[in-house]
Design a protein around this motif. Structure first.
Motif, short mmCIF file in Angstrom:
data_model
loop_
_atom_site.label_atom_id
_atom_site.label_comp_id
_atom_site.label_asym_id
_atom_site.label_seq_id
_atom_site.Cartn_x
_atom_site.Cartn_y
_atom_site.Cartn_z
N MET A 196 0.84 -1.17 0.00
CA MET A 196 0.00 0.00 0.00
C MET A 196 0.89 1.25 0.00
O MET A 196 1.78 1.38 0.82
N GLU A 197 0.61 2.16 -0.90
CA GLU A 197 1.37 3.41 -0.96
C GLU A 197 0.81 4.40 0.06
O GLU A 197 -0.38 4.43 0.31
N THR A 198 1.72 5.17 0.60
CA THR A 198 1.28 6.22 1.52
C THR A 198 1.70 7.56 0.94
O THR A 198 2.72 7.68 0.28
N THR A 199 0.89 8.53 1.20
CA THR A 199 1.18 9.89 0.77
C THR A 199 1.93 10.59 1.90
O THR A 199 1.51 10.48 3.06
N PRO A 200 3.05 11.24 1.56
CA PRO A 200 3.75 11.94 2.64
C PRO A 200 2.84 12.98 3.29
O PRO A 200 2.06 13.63 2.61
N SER A 201 2.93 13.07 4.60
CA SER A 201 2.11 14.07 5.27
C SER A 201 2.66 15.45 4.99
O SER A 201 3.86 15.63 4.83
N PRO A 202 1.77 16.44 4.90
CA PRO A 202 2.23 17.80 4.63
C PRO A 202 3.07 18.34 5.78
O PRO A 202 2.93 17.89 6.91
N ALA A 203 3.93 19.29 5.44
CA ALA A 203 4.75 19.92 6.48
C ALA A 203 3.83 20.61 7.49
O ALA A 203 2.76 21.07 7.13
N PRO A 204 4.24 20.64 8.75
CA PRO A 204 3.38 21.27 9.76
C PRO A 204 3.15 22.75 9.46
O PRO A 204 4.00 23.41 8.87
N ALA A 205 1.98 23.23 9.88
CA ALA A 205 1.64 24.63 9.67
C ALA A 205 2.40 25.54 10.62
O ALA A 205 2.54 26.72 10.38
N SER A 206 2.87 24.98 11.72
CA SER A 206 3.64 25.78 12.66
C SER A 206 4.65 24.88 13.37
O SER A 206 4.53 23.67 13.39
N ARG A 207 5.67 25.54 13.92
CA ARG A 207 6.71 24.83 14.66
C ARG A 207 7.03 25.64 15.90
O ARG A 207 7.20 26.86 15.84
N HIS A 208 7.11 24.96 17.04
CA HIS A 208 7.46 25.62 18.30
C HIS A 208 8.96 25.49 18.51
O HIS A 208 9.51 24.40 18.52
N ILE A 209 9.61 26.63 18.66
CA ILE A 209 11.06 26.67 18.83
C ILE A 209 11.32 27.31 20.18
O ILE A 209 10.78 28.38 20.49
N SER A 210 12.14 26.65 21.00
CA SER A 210 12.31 27.16 22.36
C SER A 210 13.75 27.05 22.83
O SER A 210 14.56 26.33 22.26
N THR A 211 14.01 27.80 23.89
CA THR A 211 15.29 27.69 24.59
C THR A 211 15.03 27.93 26.07
O THR A 211 14.10 28.65 26.44
N HIS A 212 15.85 27.31 26.89
CA HIS A 212 15.79 27.54 28.34
C HIS A 212 16.81 28.61 28.68
O HIS A 212 17.94 28.58 28.18
N ILE A 213 16.40 29.56 29.51
CA ILE A 213 17.29 30.64 29.93
C ILE A 213 17.41 30.60 31.45
O ILE A 213 16.40 30.55 32.15
N ASP A 214 18.63 30.62 31.93
CA ASP A 214 18.90 30.55 33.36
C ASP A 214 18.79 31.93 34.01
O ASP A 214 19.74 32.42 34.63
N ARG A 215 17.65 32.52 33.87
CA ARG A 215 17.31 33.79 34.51
C ARG A 215 15.82 33.76 34.81
O ARG A 215 15.05 33.09 34.10
#
Length: 139
Positions: free
Chosen positions: A1-20
């Motif tokens: 069975m062939e699968t269709t690649p899922s579309p790229a996400p509409a958003s991406r959460h990008i984070s960093t931890h800050i020691d303050r």
């Protein structure tokens, strides 16, 4: 069975931890005059013109930036109006995490943006958050 690649996400959460503490990071990052020190996507300079903030040296050209009102919830959302007139909404949060905090930027994928462009935008946001971390932790 062939699968269709899922579309790229509409958003991406990008984070960093800050020691303050979250309040320290929020107070610094919420000051538009500090943006050129850490948010290179908005250029090297920003100035207040009337009630609007204008970034003239943005890689995108002259942009208008409107910020969320000061608040106790760590919300640093902002809208960037591009030279084309398109307005891009950028959710940004400072979230308390023990003695430090997490800063989370939600990168929204605009229509017509390729996978490569979206990844490039994500890389730029990651670099900006790393710079914010460095600047605030060294203060």
């Amino acid at each position: 069975m062939e699968t269709t690649p899922s579309p790229a996400p509409a958003s991406r959460h990008i984070s960093t931890h800050i020691d303050r503490p979250a309040k320290t990071v929020y107070d610094y990052a919420s000051a538009p005059s500090h943006l050129p020190e850490w948010a290179h996507g908005l250029g090297n300079s920003i100035e207040k013109v009337g009630e609007r903030w204008i970034a003239d040296s943005s890689p995108l050209g002259r942009v208008v930036v409107a910020f969320a009102l000061e608040n106790e919830f760590g919300v640093l959302d902002h809208e960037v109006t591009l030279p084309s007139g398109e307005t891009v909404y950028n959710p940004l949060r400072v979230i308390a995490d023990g003695a430090g905090c997490e800063v989370v930027f939600t990168l929204r994928r605009r229509p017509g943006v390729s996978d490569e462009e979206f990844q490039s935008d994500a890389d730029a946001v990651s670099a900006d958050l790393a710079t914010l971390k460095q600047v605030v932790e060294q203060a």
